[in-house]
Design a protein around this motif. Structure first.
Motif, PDB file in Angstrom:
ATOM      1  N   HIS A 165       0.827  -1.202   0.000  1.00 31.73           N
ATOM      2  CA  HIS A 165       0.000   0.000   0.000  1.00 31.73           C
ATOM      3  C   HIS A 165       0.866   1.259   0.000  1.00 31.73           C
ATOM      4  CE1 HIS A 165      -4.032  -1.607   0.303  1.00 31.73           C
ATOM      5  NE2 HIS A 165      -3.559  -2.535   1.134  1.00 31.73           N
ATOM      6  N   TYR A 166       1.947   1.245   0.753  1.00 33.16           N
ATOM      7  CA  TYR A 166       2.826   2.407   0.848  1.00 33.16           C
ATOM      8  C   TYR A 166       3.457   2.735  -0.504  1.00 33.16           C
ATOM      9  CZ  TYR A 166       6.629   5.384   2.546  1.00 33.16           C
ATOM     10  OH  TYR A 166       7.489   6.428   2.747  1.00 33.16           O
ATOM     11  N   TYR A 167       3.924   1.707  -1.205  1.00 39.93           N
ATOM     12  CA  TYR A 167       4.570   1.910  -2.503  1.00 39.93           C
ATOM     13  C   TYR A 167       3.578   1.869  -3.663  1.00 39.93           C
ATOM     14  CZ  TYR A 167       9.048   1.409  -0.154  1.00 39.93           C
ATOM     15  OH  TYR A 167      10.122   1.577   0.665  1.00 39.93           O
ATOM     16  N   GLN A 168       2.300   1.769  -3.359  1.00 42.79           N
ATOM     17  CA  GLN A 168       1.213   1.745  -4.344  1.00 42.79           C
ATOM     18  C   GLN A 168       1.421   0.648  -5.386  1.00 42.79           C
ATOM     19  OE1 GLN A 168       0.682   5.709  -5.858  1.00 42.79           O
ATOM     20  NE2 GLN A 168      -0.082   6.453  -3.894  1.00 42.79           N
ATOM     21  N   ARG A 169       1.630  -0.566  -4.910  1.00 48.32           N
ATOM     22  CA  ARG A 169       1.825  -1.715  -5.788  1.00 48.32           C
ATOM     23  C   ARG A 169       0.667  -2.702  -5.723  1.00 48.32           C
ATOM     24  NH1 ARG A 169       8.008  -2.756  -4.031  1.00 48.32           N
ATOM     25  NH2 ARG A 169       8.914  -0.972  -5.095  1.00 48.32           N
ATOM     26  N   THR A 170      -0.452  -2.292  -5.154  1.00 43.25           N
ATOM     27  CA  THR A 170      -1.602  -3.188  -5.086  1.00 43.25           C
ATOM     28  C   THR A 170      -2.309  -3.196  -6.434  1.00 43.25           C
ATOM     29  OG1 THR A 170      -3.066  -1.445  -4.307  1.00 43.25           O
ATOM     30  CG2 THR A 170      -1.928  -2.751  -2.612  1.00 43.25           C
ATOM     31  N   ILE A 171      -3.175  -4.155  -6.634  1.00 40.73           N
ATOM     32  CA  ILE A 171      -3.904  -4.261  -7.905  1.00 40.73           C
ATOM     33  C   ILE A 171      -4.752  -3.014  -8.170  1.00 40.73           C
ATOM     34  CG2 ILE A 171      -5.682  -5.574  -9.129  1.00 40.73           C
ATOM     35  CD1 ILE A 171      -4.458  -8.104  -7.901  1.00 40.73           C
ATOM     36  N   PRO A 172      -5.498  -2.495  -7.180  1.00 39.81           N
ATOM     37  CA  PRO A 172      -6.251  -1.258  -7.470  1.00 39.81           C
ATOM     38  C   PRO A 172      -5.363  -0.081  -7.871  1.00 39.81           C
ATOM     39  CG  PRO A 172      -7.089  -2.276  -5.474  1.00 39.81           C
ATOM     40  CD  PRO A 172      -5.860  -3.039  -5.865  1.00 39.81           C
ATOM     41  N   HIS A 173      -4.183   0.025  -7.269  1.00 39.46           N
ATOM     42  CA  HIS A 173      -3.265   1.098  -7.660  1.00 39.46           C
ATOM     43  C   HIS A 173      -2.786   0.904  -9.098  1.00 39.46           C
ATOM     44  CE1 HIS A 173      -2.600   1.725  -3.201  1.00 39.46           C
ATOM     45  NE2 HIS A 173      -2.947   2.925  -3.649  1.00 39.46           N
ATOM     46  N   GLN A 174      -2.484  -0.338  -9.464  1.00 38.87           N
ATOM     47  CA  GLN A 174      -2.010  -0.606 -10.818  1.00 38.87           C
ATOM     48  C   GLN A 174      -3.109  -0.351 -11.841  1.00 38.87           C
ATOM     49  OE1 GLN A 174      -0.523  -4.600 -10.590  1.00 38.87           O
ATOM     50  NE2 GLN A 174       1.428  -3.967  -9.711  1.00 38.87           N
ATOM     51  N   VAL A 175      -4.351  -0.718 -11.507  1.00 40.00           N
ATOM     52  CA  VAL A 175      -5.482  -0.467 -12.409  1.00 40.00           C
ATOM     53  C   VAL A 175      -5.680   1.036 -12.576  1.00 40.00           C
ATOM     54  CG1 VAL A 175      -7.992  -0.677 -12.630  1.00 40.00           C
ATOM     55  CG2 VAL A 175      -6.634  -2.661 -11.959  1.00 40.00           C
ATOM     56  N   GLU A 176      -5.580   1.781 -11.470  1.00 44.93           N
ATOM     57  CA  GLU A 176      -5.738   3.225 -11.541  1.00 44.93           C
ATOM     58  C   GLU A 176      -4.645   3.860 -12.400  1.00 44.93           C
ATOM     59  OE1 GLU A 176      -5.885   7.096  -8.553  1.00 44.93           O
ATOM     60  OE2 GLU A 176      -5.763   5.069  -7.723  1.00 44.93           O
ATOM     61  N   LYS A 177      -3.405   3.384 -12.249  1.00 46.99           N
ATOM     62  CA  LYS A 177      -2.302   3.915 -13.044  1.00 46.99           C
ATOM     63  C   LYS A 177      -2.527   3.626 -14.538  1.00 46.99           C
ATOM     64  CE  LYS A 177       1.784   3.033 -11.444  1.00 46.99           C
ATOM     65  NZ  LYS A 177       3.086   2.397 -11.157  1.00 46.99           N
ATOM     66  N   PHE A 178      -2.980   2.411 -14.845  1.00 46.53           N
ATOM     67  CA  PHE A 178      -3.260   2.049 -16.237  1.00 46.53           C
ATOM     68  C   PHE A 178      -4.402   2.894 -16.791  1.00 46.53           C
ATOM     69  CE2 PHE A 178      -5.628  -0.498 -19.329  1.00 46.53           C
ATOM     70  CZ  PHE A 178      -4.642  -0.685 -20.283  1.00 46.53           C
ATOM     71  N   SER A 179      -5.444   3.068 -15.996  1.00 47.10           N
ATOM     72  CA  SER A 179      -6.595   3.871 -16.415  1.00 47.10           C
ATOM     73  C   SER A 179      -6.180   5.318 -16.691  1.00 47.10           C
ATOM     74  CB  SER A 179      -7.673   3.820 -15.342  1.00 47.10           C
ATOM     75  OG  SER A 179      -8.747   4.663 -15.678  1.00 47.10           O
ATOM     76  N   ASN A 180      -5.340   5.871 -15.833  1.00 50.59           N
ATOM     77  CA  ASN A 180      -4.859   7.237 -16.055  1.00 50.59           C
ATOM     78  C   ASN A 180      -4.059   7.339 -17.350  1.00 50.59           C
ATOM     79  OD1 ASN A 180      -6.043   8.131 -13.713  1.00 50.59           O
ATOM     80  ND2 ASN A 180      -4.176   8.000 -12.502  1.00 50.59           N
ATOM     81  N   GLY A 181      -3.269   6.312 -17.640  1.00 51.51           N
ATOM     82  CA  GLY A 181      -2.505   6.300 -18.889  1.00 51.51           C
ATOM     83  C   GLY A 181      -3.406   6.253 -20.105  1.00 51.51           C
ATOM     84  N   VAL A 182      -4.461   5.438 -20.033  1.00 47.26           N
ATOM     85  CA  VAL A 182      -5.412   5.337 -21.142  1.00 47.26           C
ATOM     86  C   VAL A 182      -6.152   6.657 -21.316  1.00 47.26           C
ATOM     87  CG1 VAL A 182      -7.543   4.207 -21.890  1.00 47.26           C
ATOM     88  CG2 VAL A 182      -5.658   2.840 -20.995  1.00 47.26           C
ATOM     89  N   GLN A 183      -6.549   7.283 -20.227  1.00 50.87           N
ATOM     90  CA  GLN A 183      -7.225   8.579 -20.320  1.00 50.87           C
ATOM     91  C   GLN A 183      -6.323   9.632 -20.953  1.00 50.87           C
ATOM     92  OE1 GLN A 183      -8.432   9.423 -16.317  1.00 50.87           O
ATOM     93  NE2 GLN A 183     -10.493   8.581 -16.619  1.00 50.87           N
TER      94      GLN A 183
END
Length: 79
Positions: free
Chosen positions: A45-63
């Motif tokens: 959670h601290y390094y934002q390596r959870t699945i929801p964090h990764q999905v959010e990062k991917f979603s931001n890239g697509v946007q």
């Protein structure tokens, strides 16, 4: 801290760095050495390596890519 826990942390450099940044975990592991799973979860959670964090990062890239695509389309339509 117990020797086996210290050896485990030596093998996992990311967890060792996390404990340096969050010294509260050093005290927690000293009191309860079997709490390694909670340490790993907190580290993710601290390094934002959870699945929801990764999905959010991917979603931001697509946007961002979609926004750039629409911007280029509007520039071409103006010419």
């Amino acid at each position: 801290m117990r020797k086996d826990v210290a050896e485990y942390l030596e093998q996992r450099k990311d967890l060792k760095q996390f404990i340096r940044e969050q010294p509260l975990w050093y005290r927690k592991l000293t009191r309860n050495p079997y709490d390694l799973q909670s340490l790993e979860i907190a580290s993710l959670h601290y390094y934002q390596r959870t699945i929801p964090h990764q999905v959010e990062k991917f979603s931001n890239g697509v946007q961002m890519a979609s926004m750039m695509f629409h911007m280029f389309q509007s520039m071409q339509n103006q010419n």
